[in-house]
Scaffold this motif. Structure first.
Motif, PDB file in Angstrom:
ATOM      1  N   THR A 128       0.728  -1.350  -0.069  1.00  0.00           N
ATOM      2  CA  THR A 128      -0.054  -0.117  -0.106  1.00  0.00           C
ATOM      3  C   THR A 128       0.770   1.202   0.010  1.00  0.00           C
ATOM      4  OG1 THR A 128      -0.069   0.139   2.471  1.00  0.00           O
ATOM      5  CG2 THR A 128      -1.603  -1.125   1.136  1.00  0.00           C
ATOM      6  N   GLY A 129       1.878   1.077   0.221  1.00  0.00           N
ATOM      7  CA  GLY A 129       3.135   2.221   0.239  1.00  0.00           C
ATOM      8  C   GLY A 129       2.739   3.086   1.642  1.00  0.00           C
ATOM      9  N   THR A 130       1.962   2.765   2.677  1.00  0.00           N
ATOM     10  CA  THR A 130       2.019   3.422   3.791  1.00  0.00           C
ATOM     11  C   THR A 130       2.903   2.778   4.973  1.00  0.00           C
ATOM     12  OG1 THR A 130       0.031   1.586   4.518  1.00  0.00           O
ATOM     13  CG2 THR A 130      -0.696   3.851   3.738  1.00  0.00           C
ATOM     14  N   ARG A 131       3.446   3.663   5.413  1.00  0.00           N
ATOM     15  CA  ARG A 131       4.585   3.257   6.499  1.00  0.00           C
ATOM     16  C   ARG A 131       4.148   2.201   7.555  1.00  0.00           C
ATOM     17  NH1 ARG A 131       6.993   5.532  11.370  1.00  0.00           N
ATOM     18  NH2 ARG A 131       9.405   5.480  11.306  1.00  0.00           N
ATOM     19  N   SER A 159      -4.980  -2.628  11.272  1.00  0.00           N
ATOM     20  CA  SER A 159      -5.223  -2.482   9.724  1.00  0.00           C
ATOM     21  C   SER A 159      -5.235  -0.951   9.675  1.00  0.00           C
ATOM     22  CB  SER A 159      -6.453  -3.212   9.341  1.00  0.00           C
ATOM     23  OG  SER A 159      -6.477  -3.153   7.954  1.00  0.00           O
ATOM     24  N   THR A 160      -5.255  -0.402   8.453  1.00  0.00           N
ATOM     25  CA  THR A 160      -5.562   0.788   7.820  1.00  0.00           C
ATOM     26  C   THR A 160      -6.551   0.871   6.836  1.00  0.00           C
ATOM     27  OG1 THR A 160      -3.893   0.655   6.192  1.00  0.00           O
ATOM     28  CG2 THR A 160      -2.877   1.170   8.367  1.00  0.00           C
ATOM     29  N   PRO A 161      -6.822   2.135   6.557  1.00  0.00           N
ATOM     30  CA  PRO A 161      -7.954   2.226   5.497  1.00  0.00           C
ATOM     31  C   PRO A 161      -7.509   1.691   4.364  1.00  0.00           C
ATOM     32  CG  PRO A 161      -8.125   4.110   7.039  1.00  0.00           C
ATOM     33  CD  PRO A 161      -6.676   3.505   7.180  1.00  0.00           C
ATOM     34  N   GLU A 162      -6.270   1.967   4.032  1.00  0.00           N
ATOM     35  CA  GLU A 162      -5.527   1.645   2.633  1.00  0.00           C
ATOM     36  C   GLU A 162      -5.675   0.025   2.771  1.00  0.00           C
ATOM     37  OE1 GLU A 162      -3.678   5.457   3.751  1.00  0.00           O
ATOM     38  OE2 GLU A 162      -4.211   3.586   4.806  1.00  0.00           O
ATOM     39  N   LEU A 163      -5.189  -0.520   3.742  1.00  0.00           N
ATOM     40  CA  LEU A 163      -5.236  -1.957   3.686  1.00  0.00           C
ATOM     41  C   LEU A 163      -6.654  -2.704   3.667  1.00  0.00           C
ATOM     42  CD1 LEU A 163      -2.700  -2.579   6.594  1.00  0.00           C
ATOM     43  CD2 LEU A 163      -2.204  -3.354   4.208  1.00  0.00           C
ATOM     44  N   ASP A 164      -7.480  -2.221   4.286  1.00  0.00           N
ATOM     45  CA  ASP A 164      -8.919  -2.550   4.181  1.00  0.00           C
ATOM     46  C   ASP A 164      -9.458  -2.271   2.809  1.00  0.00           C
ATOM     47  OD1 ASP A 164      -8.854  -3.077   6.821  1.00  0.00           O
ATOM     48  OD2 ASP A 164      -9.964  -1.366   7.450  1.00  0.00           O
ATOM     49  N   VAL A 165      -9.155  -1.220   2.106  1.00  0.00           N
ATOM     50  CA  VAL A 165      -9.691  -1.320   0.761  1.00  0.00           C
ATOM     51  C   VAL A 165      -8.925  -2.010  -0.055  1.00  0.00           C
ATOM     52  CG1 VAL A 165      -9.323   0.549  -1.227  1.00  0.00           C
ATOM     53  CG2 VAL A 165     -10.124   1.242   0.876  1.00  0.00           C
ATOM     54  N   CYS A 166      -7.720  -2.249   0.069  1.00  0.00           N
ATOM     55  CA  CYS A 166      -6.792  -3.347  -0.841  1.00  0.00           C
ATOM     56  C   CYS A 166      -7.588  -4.869  -0.627  1.00  0.00           C
ATOM     57  CB  CYS A 166      -5.340  -3.382  -0.250  1.00  0.00           C
ATOM     58  SG  CYS A 166      -4.294  -4.440  -1.412  1.00  0.00           S
ATOM     59  N   VAL A 167      -7.828  -5.076   0.649  1.00  0.00           N
ATOM     60  CA  VAL A 167      -8.528  -6.432   0.720  1.00  0.00           C
ATOM     61  C   VAL A 167      -9.644  -6.484   0.113  1.00  0.00           C
ATOM     62  CG1 VAL A 167      -9.243  -7.942   2.461  1.00  0.00           C
ATOM     63  CG2 VAL A 167      -7.065  -7.125   2.708  1.00  0.00           C
ATOM     64  N   ARG A 204      -5.583 -10.926   2.997  1.00  0.00           N
ATOM     65  CA  ARG A 204      -5.379 -10.241   4.282  1.00  0.00           C
ATOM     66  C   ARG A 204      -4.293  -9.382   4.276  1.00  0.00           C
ATOM     67  NH1 ARG A 204      -1.923 -12.176   8.004  1.00  0.00           N
ATOM     68  NH2 ARG A 204      -0.330 -13.957   7.388  1.00  0.00           N
ATOM     69  N   MET A 205      -4.214  -8.343   5.041  1.00  0.00           N
ATOM     70  CA  MET A 205      -3.031  -7.629   5.577  1.00  0.00           C
ATOM     71  C   MET A 205      -2.017  -8.604   6.416  1.00  0.00           C
ATOM     72  SD  MET A 205      -3.469  -5.763   9.211  1.00  0.00           S
ATOM     73  CE  MET A 205      -1.820  -6.081   9.578  1.00  0.00           C
ATOM     74  N   PHE A 206      -0.867  -8.228   6.235  1.00  0.00           N
ATOM     75  CA  PHE A 206       0.274  -9.233   7.202  1.00  0.00           C
ATOM     76  C   PHE A 206       1.313  -8.277   7.592  1.00  0.00           C
ATOM     77  CE2 PHE A 206       1.911  -9.099   2.575  1.00  0.00           C
ATOM     78  CZ  PHE A 206       3.462  -8.797   2.934  1.00  0.00           C
ATOM     79  N   GLY A 207       1.985  -8.853   8.536  1.00  0.00           N
ATOM     80  CA  GLY A 207       3.219  -7.969   9.199  1.00  0.00           C
ATOM     81  C   GLY A 207       2.660  -7.421  10.439  1.00  0.00           C
ATOM     82  N   GLY A 248       0.172  -0.090   8.573  1.00  0.00           N
ATOM     83  CA  GLY A 248       0.840   0.054   7.141  1.00  0.00           C
ATOM     84  C   GLY A 248       1.465  -1.159   6.465  1.00  0.00           C
ATOM     85  N   GLY A 249       1.874  -1.108   5.561  1.00  0.00           N
ATOM     86  CA  GLY A 249       2.555  -2.251   5.046  1.00  0.00           C
ATOM     87  C   GLY A 249       1.719  -2.893   3.711  1.00  0.00           C
ATOM     88  N   SER A 250       1.659  -4.103   3.698  1.00  0.00           N
ATOM     89  CA  SER A 250       1.027  -4.661   2.652  1.00  0.00           C
ATOM     90  C   SER A 250       0.047  -5.776   2.986  1.00  0.00           C
ATOM     91  CB  SER A 250       2.253  -5.544   2.088  1.00  0.00           C
ATOM     92  OG  SER A 250       3.372  -4.514   1.537  1.00  0.00           O
ATOM     93  N   ALA A 251      -0.683  -6.184   1.929  1.00  0.00           N
ATOM     94  CA  ALA A 251      -1.666  -7.177   1.808  1.00  0.00           C
ATOM     95  C   ALA A 251      -1.383  -8.163   0.868  1.00  0.00           C
ATOM     96  CB  ALA A 251      -3.063  -6.634   1.713  1.00  0.00           C
TER      97      ALA A 251
END
Length: 383
Positions: A215-218, A310-318, A330-333, A337-340
């Motif tokens: 997602t590019g979020t920190r 989680s973050t809004p970006e991760l939720d949107v991604c999933v 799912r998000m991971f890590g 922030g981070g990735s799904a």
């Protein structure tokens, strides 16, 4: 790029900075966790797999007592500190992960060390770039110095570098994955007993891909949110009178927790351990790996609602990935922030990527970076 080319490039860059060739080049991979978030420091179960993306470390011993560290990704920034002057937090920043490993082996490296770092594990994406760096240096020092350390001991050296030197309160999953994973498998690790075994994860033959959607979020383990969740788990453990949250027999036992926040944090750990065991059962059974998809999605809901990382970006991604046909996402890590990750049919991968990218554009988010998580080999010497 072939490993021989990567090793040669690291050696050439080392010579350009330090004026001579390295004594060897080592590589360690980043990882993606198939399932099992925040269970490692709760004595539970995890199931990571190594990525094809690696951090390379070219090393050579010195005789002046200095640790000198350079990075291709940080041009012109050569960090220099006496080995005898290493202490938690000094050096800071990216160089601290190297300094922490050397700090764990002070007698062996007393004469000094030159290190050139290069790599393609995305930093801040939840892919454990820090553990990859620690493990590449730790393995290199073991080989270079002939240290009597087995792989489990190397995991501990790298983990202490991150926990005690850098100050990031992580568990041992990341370093274990970077050092122990094998190609075509995920690593089923009992983080309490340290028992580990390889679980088949041949997605390609099933027509599947595991997409990593950054997602590019920190994402930074040393920040406060991760440590706060760890403290909350410790409080729940103490209140329940168990050695670790993995020892809670079922969700009903969590009713003994009066605090709703602690109850939800513990519920994530208890249910996540169960999800790991179910995913392993399905993969061991040799059935269709698509069957693990709903467990991945359930894990995201738990991380979002019970663990609240989680973050809004991760939720949107999933949501976008699932809407476009992913079998699970799912998000991971560490979270915040981070990735799904999304399990998709190869034939649907482009559609899923397009759907996520278009949804990000509509929401005003920066387009995500996409990589495919091919289960790969752990740390190794390149030359």
């Amino acid at each position: 790029m072939p490993e021989e080319t990567l090793a040669a490039r690291a050696a050439d860059d080392f010579a350009a900075v330090f004026g001579g060739p390295p004594q060897g080049v080592w590589a360690a991979p980043g990882r993606v966790n198939v399932i099992g978030e925040h269970t490692d420091y709760n004595g539970g179960f995890v199931l990571p797999t190594a990525l094809p993306h690696t951090t390379r470390a070219a090393l050579a011993l010195r005789t002046d007592g200095l640790l000198r560290i350079a990075s291709v990704q940080q041009p012109g920034d050569v960090v220099e500190v006496p080995v005898a002057g290493l202490r938690p937090g000094h050096p800071g920043g990216w160089a601290g992960y190297v300094g922490g490993v050397v700090h764990e082996l002070p007698a062996a490296v007393a004469g000094g060390l030159s290190v050139l770092v290069d790599g393609d594990v995305p930093a801040g994406a939840g892919l454990s770039s820090s553990a990859a760096l620690e493990c590449a240096v730790a393995l290199g020092l073991r080989d270079l110095l002939g240290l009597d350390l087995d792989t489990v001991e190397l995991v501990d050296v790298a983990r202490r570098a991150e926990n005690d030197f850098v100050g990031a309160p992580t568990g041992l999953m990341d370093q274990s994955a970077s050092l122990l994973c094998t190609a075509g498998h995920a690593l089923f690790l009992d983080t309490r007993s340290r028992e580990a075994r390889q679980v088949p994860l041949d997605l390609a033959s099933a027509g599947l891909e595991l997409l990593v959607l950054d997602t590019g979020t920190r994402h930074a383990h040393a920040d406060g949110g991760y440590g706060e969740r760890r403290r909350q788990c410790e409080e729940a453990t103490a209140a329940l009178g168990v050695a670790a949250l993995r020892d809670v027999p079922d969700v009903a036992a969590l009713d003994a927790l009066a605090d709703d926040v602690l109850r939800r944090r513990a519920r994530h750990i208890v249910t996540e351990d169960a999800r790991v065991l179910e995913v392993v059962r399905l993969l061991d059974g040799g059935g269709d790996p698509r069957g693990i998809g709903p467990l991945l999605t359930a894990g995201h809901a738990s991380l979002r609602d019970d663990f609240e990382i989680s973050t809004p970006e991760l939720d949107v991604c999933v949501a976008a990935a699932l809407g476009a046909g992913a079998h699970g996402a799912r998000m991971f890590g560490g979270g915040f922030g981070g990735s799904a990750v999304a399990l998709v049919d190869v034939a649907d991968a482009d559609r899923v990527v397009r759907a996520v990218t278009e949804r990000f554009d509509r929401e005003g988010y920066t387009a995500p970076a996409i990589v495919t998580a091919v289960p790969s080999a752990g740390a190794r010497r390149l030359r």
